[in-house]
Design an enzyme around this catalytic site. Structure first.
Site, PDB file in Angstrom:
ATOM      1  N   GLN A 519      14.580 -47.845   8.220  1.00 39.73           N
ATOM      2  CA  GLN A 519      15.995 -48.142   8.079  1.00 39.73           C
ATOM      3  C   GLN A 519      16.753 -46.839   7.858  1.00 39.73           C
ATOM      4  O   GLN A 519      16.329 -45.997   7.063  1.00 39.73           O
ATOM      5  CB  GLN A 519      16.261 -49.096   6.914  1.00 39.73           C
ATOM      6  CG  GLN A 519      17.745 -49.387   6.698  1.00 39.73           C
ATOM      7  CD  GLN A 519      17.991 -50.500   5.716  1.00 39.73           C
ATOM      8  OE1 GLN A 519      17.088 -51.277   5.424  1.00 39.73           O
ATOM      9  NE2 GLN A 519      19.212 -50.593   5.221  1.00 39.73           N
ATOM     10  N   GLY A 520      17.877 -46.698   8.591  1.00 40.76           N
ATOM     11  CA  GLY A 520      18.719 -45.523   8.448  1.00 40.76           C
ATOM     12  C   GLY A 520      20.120 -45.903   8.039  1.00 40.76           C
ATOM     13  O   GLY A 520      20.386 -47.032   7.593  1.00 40.76           O
ATOM     14  N   ALA A 521      21.045 -44.965   8.196  1.00 42.36           N
ATOM     15  CA  ALA A 521      22.421 -45.213   7.782  1.00 42.36           C
ATOM     16  C   ALA A 521      23.151 -46.149   8.730  1.00 42.36           C
ATOM     17  O   ALA A 521      24.096 -46.822   8.334  1.00 42.36           O
ATOM     18  CB  ALA A 521      23.171 -43.884   7.693  1.00 42.36           C
ATOM     19  N   GLU A 522      22.740 -46.211   9.993  1.00 41.22           N
ATOM     20  CA  GLU A 522      23.445 -47.004  10.985  1.00 41.22           C
ATOM     21  C   GLU A 522      22.697 -48.252  11.418  1.00 41.22           C
ATOM     22  O   GLU A 522      23.298 -49.142  12.005  1.00 41.22           O
ATOM     23  CB  GLU A 522      23.752 -46.146  12.226  1.00 41.22           C
ATOM     24  CG  GLU A 522      24.739 -45.023  11.985  1.00 41.22           C
ATOM     25  CD  GLU A 522      26.151 -45.523  11.752  1.00 41.22           C
ATOM     26  OE1 GLU A 522      26.477 -46.615  12.250  1.00 41.22           O
ATOM     27  OE2 GLU A 522      26.911 -44.842  11.055  1.00 41.22           O
ATOM     28  N   LYS A 538      16.065 -52.401  17.634  1.00 42.61           N
ATOM     29  CA  LYS A 538      16.974 -51.634  16.781  1.00 42.61           C
ATOM     30  C   LYS A 538      18.222 -52.470  16.539  1.00 42.61           C
ATOM     31  O   LYS A 538      18.931 -52.840  17.483  1.00 42.61           O
ATOM     32  CB  LYS A 538      17.341 -50.310  17.445  1.00 42.61           C
ATOM     33  CG  LYS A 538      18.291 -49.470  16.614  1.00 42.61           C
ATOM     34  CD  LYS A 538      18.614 -48.142  17.284  1.00 42.61           C
ATOM     35  CE  LYS A 538      19.582 -47.320  16.442  1.00 42.61           C
ATOM     36  NZ  LYS A 538      19.906 -46.019  17.055  1.00 42.61           N
ATOM     37  N   ASP A 639      21.917 -35.636  17.949  1.00 41.82           N
ATOM     38  CA  ASP A 639      21.063 -35.631  16.753  1.00 41.82           C
ATOM     39  C   ASP A 639      19.672 -35.135  17.135  1.00 41.82           C
ATOM     40  O   ASP A 639      18.662 -35.821  16.944  1.00 41.82           O
ATOM     41  CB  ASP A 639      20.999 -37.034  16.153  1.00 41.82           C
ATOM     42  CG  ASP A 639      20.387 -37.031  14.757  1.00 41.82           C
ATOM     43  OD1 ASP A 639      20.288 -35.949  14.152  1.00 41.82           O
ATOM     44  OD2 ASP A 639      20.008 -38.111  14.259  1.00 41.82           O
TER      45      ASP A 639
END
Length: 728
Positions: A519-522, A538, A639
């Site tokens: 899990q990430g920020a987005e 995703k 990124d």
């Protein structure tokens, strides 16, 4: 005797129309002239002006009315009539008809001076159609405009957005050798006067590209002083008005390298351009880049003035960056910036304080301004009172009005603003006091006295929106219902609990995408199956701090952008996971499952277990090849870190993942920032692996056809960092 008989016949023919319109002053004057057989020159001239400039009726009646006057027109009279038409903005067509009539009666009587003055008046009116006709008639007759008239015509066309037409007019006059000429005693050659006027008119409205074309075609005439410095400063102003900071920086550097003097207006133009660019794209860079420009000004011997800082304060206020604006004003007050603030500086800071609810602090700042001896103006107080009235802070607006009265700066507009605001809010007594105060002071108000009558003025009463059915309202209604039916309370509670459990189970089933991987920020990444094959899902989850409609639009937009970018990258030959499906409702993307390790884990393993040079070189070569193909295709990853690169176990092939921040761009600056992000990631995480970035850049140069411009920009980005935009 013959003249008297002709006048009597004219009177008989005009008696009906003249008497019918005798209620107008101009027509009464015409009628008096027509009815008198012996009239003076002053009355006849006034009658002509009334027909041409102030007359009514169709354009065909202009010629017939002038024929009935039976006057002899001299060039001086024509000039006076033309000058009289400049007082009205709607008499252009009648003036054009007058010139046509005069030319038909006396073909050689209209001199160049009168025709030139008529064109200038039409340009001043803004009647472009009549101006074009007059200019065309002058070209047919071979007339040459004066520099002043040519400048007025070009500026009128450019102001109306007809810059291409202005350039075509310039080219046409040049081909016919009818460009205005200026005498040597006035200080220039003819072609220089016209071309310079053309460049300045175009740059004034931001058409710097067209102005550059004029400069290029006349560089032999504009290559001597003082024309060179004037042209360069005009081009700098034009690019700044256009908003192209890159071209403005190029022109500024050319001026500095040529040794031409640069003044405060040129630097202020460039500062204004950069600040507005950052206001739109990167507000956090407002203060750093503005301070760099101010430092550059000092290095060139130009001392920044209060107007320079006001440009920065204005942009900071529009971005609502209160602390930075207050800090800049504090430095100016302490004398640390080399200049003192004026009333505009205080106004811009107090304005943003009022707009953000910091009214008490804004009032203190006004008191400090008055104590420091900075004289305010009526515009200063009127603007602040308008802001307070617009935010319904009427009491504070009245306090500001008292300070305004103590400074003896009260005007009619402020009284009108406050009286109308008070009466619309229902404070008729205070509004009546202000009205009496203004009347006593002899101030003529522009608002109507009916505002003071409660029966005639509609009071604004804000309507409270209907209360939303929150959870507390639901509970309140629910328990009131239970109190009415005590026998069924337990049954209702049980039913409500079961429904809640069923809803939660259904919600969990809808959101069950598989096993959570990361899990990430987005978003979140799950491992699942798709048509019997192992896949990765995703999910871009919603952000609760955003408005639901805005969040839905942004999430869907970024989801589609990521899908397009990863598909384009695969078409460019960059190894990426295969995109199986896009689901816009739960905001998910379904990808091929890549069985392997990310490059980050592999390089960290090299740091602990020892470096495998062969494998490290292979990974660096694959990264350089992939990024080179990506950039040549006009795609920027956004990124580029070792966490977003994977190596397949069975083939050792590099795969790029996570295109959530990708975008299309052909600008070398964006590509250089992409490489800089990768370089910083390697330095911070994998410094023990040696010069990995050098190997990647070596492969990048072989794979990319545009490597030269990108690597040159990379050197500049290294000096400043990725977050600060450099213009140049």
């Amino acid at each position: 005797m013959a003249t008297a008989m002709a006048m009597r016949r004219s009177v008989a023919a005009l008696s009906q129309s003249a008497l019918a319109a005798s209620s107008r002053p101009g027509c009464r004057r015409i009628c008096r002239v027509l009815c008198s057989s012996a009239f003076q020159d002053g009355e006849s001239e006034a009658a002509v002006r009334d027909i041409v400039c102030f007359g009514a009726g169709s354009l065909d009646e202009v010629g017939s009315s002038l024929d009935r006057l039976n006057l002899a027109f001299s060039p001086a009279l024509v000039r006076r009539v033309v000058d009289s038409c400049s007082e009205r903005s709607d008499s252009g067509r009648r003036l054009l008809r007058f010139l046509s009539w005069f030319r038909s009666k006396n073909p050689g009587g209209l001199g160049d001076r009168e025709h030139d003055r008529a064109i200038a008046v039409l340009a001043q009116m803004g009647d472009l159609t009549a101006m074009r006709i007059a200019v065309g008639d002058g070209e047919k007759d071979g007339r040459r405009m004066t520099p002043e008239t040519f400048t007025a015509v070009v500026e009128a066309l450019v102001k109306a957005g007809k810059e291409d037409e202005a350039v075509r007019l310039f080219r046409g006059l040049e081909r016919q050798k009818l460009l205005p000429q200026q005498s040597v005693a006035a200080g220039g050659e003819g072609i220089w006067s016209s071309s310079l006027a053309m460049v300045q008119a175009l740059c004034m409205k931001g058409y710097a590209r067209e102005a550059q074309g004029v400069v290029w075609h006349h560089k032999s005439e504009l290559s001597m002083e003082p024309m060179v410095s004037i042209v360069q400063r005009s081009l700098l102003h034009g690019w700044c008005v256009h908003g192209n900071a890159k071209e403005a920086r190029r022109v500024l550097d050319d001026i500095k390298s040529s040794g031409c003097p640069l003044g405060l207006p040129s630097f202020n133009d460039f500062l204004n351009c950069v600040c507005h660019r950052n206001l739109k794209f990167n507000p956090s860079a407002l203060v750093p880049e503005a301070m760099d420009i101010l430092t550059e000004m000092r290095s060139c011997g130009v001392t920044p003035a209060a107007s320079s800082f006001n440009i920065l304060l204005s942009c900071l206020g529009r971005a609502r960056r209160v602390k930075e604006a207050y800090r800049i004003l504090y430095l100016m007050r302490e004398g640390k910036e080399g200049c003192s603030p004026d009333w505009v500086s205080y106004y811009l800071v107090v304005k943003v304080l009022f707009l953000t609810g910091r009214i008490i602090r804004g009032k203190r700042l006004i008191d400090d301004m008055l104590e420091n001896g900075v004289p305010p103006t009526a515009k200063f107080f009127h603007g602040l009172i308008g802001i307070l009235c617009g935010t319904d802070e009427v009491d504070h607006a009245l306090d500001m009005f008292k300070i305004m009265k103590s400074c003896q700066l009260v005007d009619t507009h402020t009284y009108d603003l406050l009286i109308e605001k008070l009466c619309r809010n229902g404070s008729f007594e205070i509004g009546k006091k202000l009205w009496d105060d203004a009347t006593k002071s002899g101030i003529v108000l522009g608002c109507s006295q009916d505002l003071l009558d409660p029966l005639k003025t509609q009071v604004f009463r804000p309507v409270r929106p209907a209360e939303s059915r929150t959870s507390e309202n639901h509970k309140k209604c629910f328990f009131n219902f239970a109190d009415l039916f005590p026998l069924f309370t337990v049954t209702i509670l049980q039913f409500h609990f079961e429904c809640t459990l069923n809803f939660m189970d259904t919600f969990q089933e809808q959101q069950d995408f598989g096993v959570l991987l990361k899990q990430g920020a987005e978003g979140r990444v799950f491992v699942s199956t798709f048509v019997g094959q192992k896949c990765v899902i995703k999910e871009r989850f919603s952000k609760k701090y955003r408005h639901p409609l805005l969040d839905s639009k942004l999430t869907l937009k970024r989801l589609n952008a990521e899908a397009r970018c990863i598909t384009k990258a695969r078409r460019l030959g960059v190894p990426t996971p295969v995109l199986y499906a896009v689901d816009p409702l739960p905001h998910t993307l379904t990808f091929e499952y890549v069985d392997g390790l990310c490059v980050k884990d592999i390089l960290l393993g090299f740091g602990s277990d020892g470096i495998n040079e062969e494998r490290l070189n292979d990974i660096a070569t694959q990264i350089g090849n992939a990024v080179g193909k990506l950039h040549d295709g006009g795609l920027v990853h956004g990124d580029l870190t070792t966490s977003n690169m994977m190596i397949k176990n069975n083939t050792n092939q590099l795969v790029l993942i996570d295109f959530g921040l990708s975008f299309t761009s052909a600008i070398p600056e964006d590509k250089a920032v992409d490489l800089y992000v990768l370089e910083r990631a390697l330095i911070s995480m994998h410094s023990s692996c040696g010069d990995v970035m050098g190997k990647i850049l070596s492969a990048y140069r072989k794979a990319s056809r545009q490597w030269c411009s990108t690597t040159n920009k990379l050197a500049q980005v290294r000096q400043r960092g990725r977050k600060r935009t450099m213009i140049g």
